[in-house]
Design an enzyme around this catalytic site. Structure first.
Site, short mmCIF file in Angstrom:
data_model
loop_
_atom_site.label_atom_id
_atom_site.label_comp_id
_atom_site.label_asym_id
_atom_site.label_seq_id
_atom_site.Cartn_x
_atom_site.Cartn_y
_atom_site.Cartn_z
N THR A 1 10.97 -34.98 -4.41
CA THR A 1 10.75 -35.88 -3.26
C THR A 1 11.02 -35.15 -1.95
OG1 THR A 1 11.37 -37.80 -4.60
CG2 THR A 1 11.42 -38.07 -2.20
N THR A 2 12.07 -34.36 -1.92
CA THR A 2 12.41 -33.58 -0.72
C THR A 2 11.29 -32.60 -0.38
OG1 THR A 2 14.77 -33.74 -1.24
CG2 THR A 2 14.10 -32.04 0.32
N TYR B 1 20.07 -47.36 -17.85
CA TYR B 1 21.15 -46.38 -17.98
C TYR B 1 22.40 -46.96 -18.63
CZ TYR B 1 18.48 -43.04 -15.21
OH TYR B 1 17.51 -42.17 -14.77
N ASP C 1 -6.41 -2.45 2.59
CA ASP C 1 -6.88 -1.44 3.54
C ASP C 1 -7.42 -2.20 4.76
OD1 ASP C 1 -7.61 1.02 4.63
OD2 ASP C 1 -9.63 0.90 3.78
N ARG D 1 -6.11 0.97 -3.47
CA ARG D 1 -5.09 0.41 -2.58
C ARG D 1 -5.03 -1.11 -2.70
NH1 ARG D 1 -9.23 2.99 1.43
NH2 ARG D 1 -9.48 4.04 -0.53
N GLY E 1 8.89 -32.78 -11.52
CA GLY E 1 10.12 -32.11 -11.91
C GLY E 1 11.06 -33.09 -12.55
N ILE F 1 14.69 -35.15 -13.17
CA ILE F 1 15.52 -35.97 -12.29
C ILE F 1 16.45 -35.04 -11.50
CG2 ILE F 1 17.21 -37.84 -12.19
CD1 ILE F 1 16.15 -38.67 -15.00
N GLY F 2 16.37 -35.08 -10.17
CA GLY F 2 17.23 -34.24 -9.35
C GLY F 2 16.68 -32.86 -9.05
N ALA F 3 15.41 -32.60 -9.38
CA ALA F 3 14.86 -31.26 -9.16
C ALA F 3 14.51 -30.99 -7.70
CB ALA F 3 13.61 -31.07 -10.03
N ASP G 1 -8.95 -1.64 8.63
CA ASP G 1 -9.47 -0.69 9.62
C ASP G 1 -9.91 -1.43 10.88
OD1 ASP G 1 -9.23 1.71 8.12
OD2 ASP G 1 -11.07 1.24 7.03
N ARG H 1 0.83 -1.20 0.00
CA ARG H 1 0.00 0.00 0.00
C ARG H 1 0.87 1.25 0.00
NH1 ARG H 1 -5.21 1.81 3.73
NH2 ARG H 1 -5.40 3.89 2.80
#
Length: 381
Positions: free
Chosen positions: A193-194, A222, A99, A96, A186, A188-190, A101, A85
């Protein structure tokens, strides 16, 4: 400080920016700094009063506070500044962001150069009296000796006031409980999970985690992607489908707040990157059949992390089979997620860039993420 709390009644309004978010932010900040919010009115829409501007959203709240009236006023002024504000030097009413009051401070009558209680314009303002009757219909004005309903009946303000379907929540926990199913996604590794763990702990939510460690094809994938891509993706799909069915089957019955570190749609995103064209066509047919049967998340959060940070996080967590993940693969996965988000505009999706955040070690970064989610919930639920 007073030994016993005083119940104060406050009017809050906004006609700039994201109005409903501004009102909810004000409620939470008052809870943090002034006292316990014991009730909130419905939210009303009204035309600007005394000047030409955008419509307002208005509400009233009751707060039990140990602060003196003067201290409460100082807190209110600080919150108004914090929420953007700007008090201009020109006389008269102004638009605004917020506000606030003080309408009543218990039964006290206060008159000084900084504060007049009860609010001197109370009986003239329908946008105050209507929400006030929601939470204090039989509260008597200490000077006029009339309750809120009587004051509203006698009010000469004939401006149009519309009750909206929006609601304000007294605590962040109450707000988050309105979300039944929150999915965090996300690359892998983003850190999905955490974050799911932290939100589950903060709001006592049921935690559902992807069972990636039990998949025997993952380490082999992999090592030789072309050979193991199809059995890997089929295995993931079957497992995610079964887990989703098991974990969401009784959500509607028990109204449980569940937070998951994956959404089943990730199966299609990864499959599109890893499978050959003919394999993907077959996979897509099976996926579409399964996807019709699963519960969709109320809110889908995508954690964006730049590739450099993803590789750092993957290295830190030390899973041997992930250490040779290529930058190109991660970038394809990220593009797949963003394409999915664009393709499903009906999905309530929030993208949070966490590239420069450490929400594990820094409480301020975690609070920043919660604030983003909080605003999104207020807007969309």
């Amino acid at each position: 400080m007073k030994n016993n709390p005083i119940t104060a009644y406050l009017s809050i309004g906004s006609n700039l920016g994201n109005k409903i978010v501004n009102l909810q932010d004000a409620v939470f900040l008052l809870k943090e700094t002034a006292g316990i919010i014991i009730s909130t009115s419905r939210v009303y829409k009204s035309s600007s009063w005394g000047f030409e501007s955008d419509d307002f959203l208005n509400a009233c709240i009751a707060i039990d506070t140990h602060k003196t009236a003067a201290e409460l006023l100082e807190i209110i002024l600080s919150i108004e500044t914090q929420l953007g504000r700007e008090r201009l030097s020109e006389k008269g009413y102004q638009a605004r962001t917020i506000d606030i009051d003080i309408i009543y401070y218990g039964k006290e009558i206060i008159t000084n150069e900084n504060l007049i209680i009860p609010h001197p314009n109370l009986k003239l303002r329908q946008f105050v009296l209507r929400p006030l009757t929601d939470i204090a219909p039989q509260f008597y004005h200490p000077i006029f000796n009339k309750d809120s309903r009587n004051l509203l009946q006698e009010c000469k303000d004939k401006s149009i006031l519309k009750r909206t379907d929006r609601k304000l929540y007294t605590t962040r926990e109450q707000l988050f409980s309105k979300v039944q199913f929150l999915a965090i996604e996300g690359n892998i590794g983003a850190g999905k999970t955490t974050l799911a763990h932290k939100i589950s702990e903060s709001f006592n939510a049921k935690l559902v985690l992807e069972r990636f460690a039990d998949n025997p094809f993952l380490p082999k994938f992999y090592e030789d992607q072309s050979r193991y891509a199809f059995p890997l993706e089929m295995s993931f799909l079957a497992d995610r489908y079964q887990q989703y069915i098991d974990d969401t089957s009784q959500l509607d019955l028990f109204k449980t707040f569940m937070v998951s570190d994956y959404d089943i749609f990730k199966s299609l995103i990864f499959a599109k990157v890893t499978l050959q064209e003919e394999e993907f066509k077959l996979y897509r047919k099976l996926f579409d059949l399964m996807y019709k049967e699963v519960k969709k998340p109320d809110i889908y959060i995508y954690l964006y992390q730049n590739t450099e940070r993803l590789l750092e996080n993957i290295k830190k967590r030390g899973r041997d089979y992930e250490q040779n993940i290529q930058t190109e693969y991660l970038e394809k996965i990220n593009s797949g997620y963003l394409d999915f988000i664009k393709s499903y505009p009906q999905q309530k999706t929030l993208i949070i860039d966490v590239s420069n955040l450490d929400f594990v070690r820094k409480k301020s970064d975690y609070d920043y993420i919660l604030k983003k989610i909080q605003c999104f919930i207020v807007e969309h639920l």
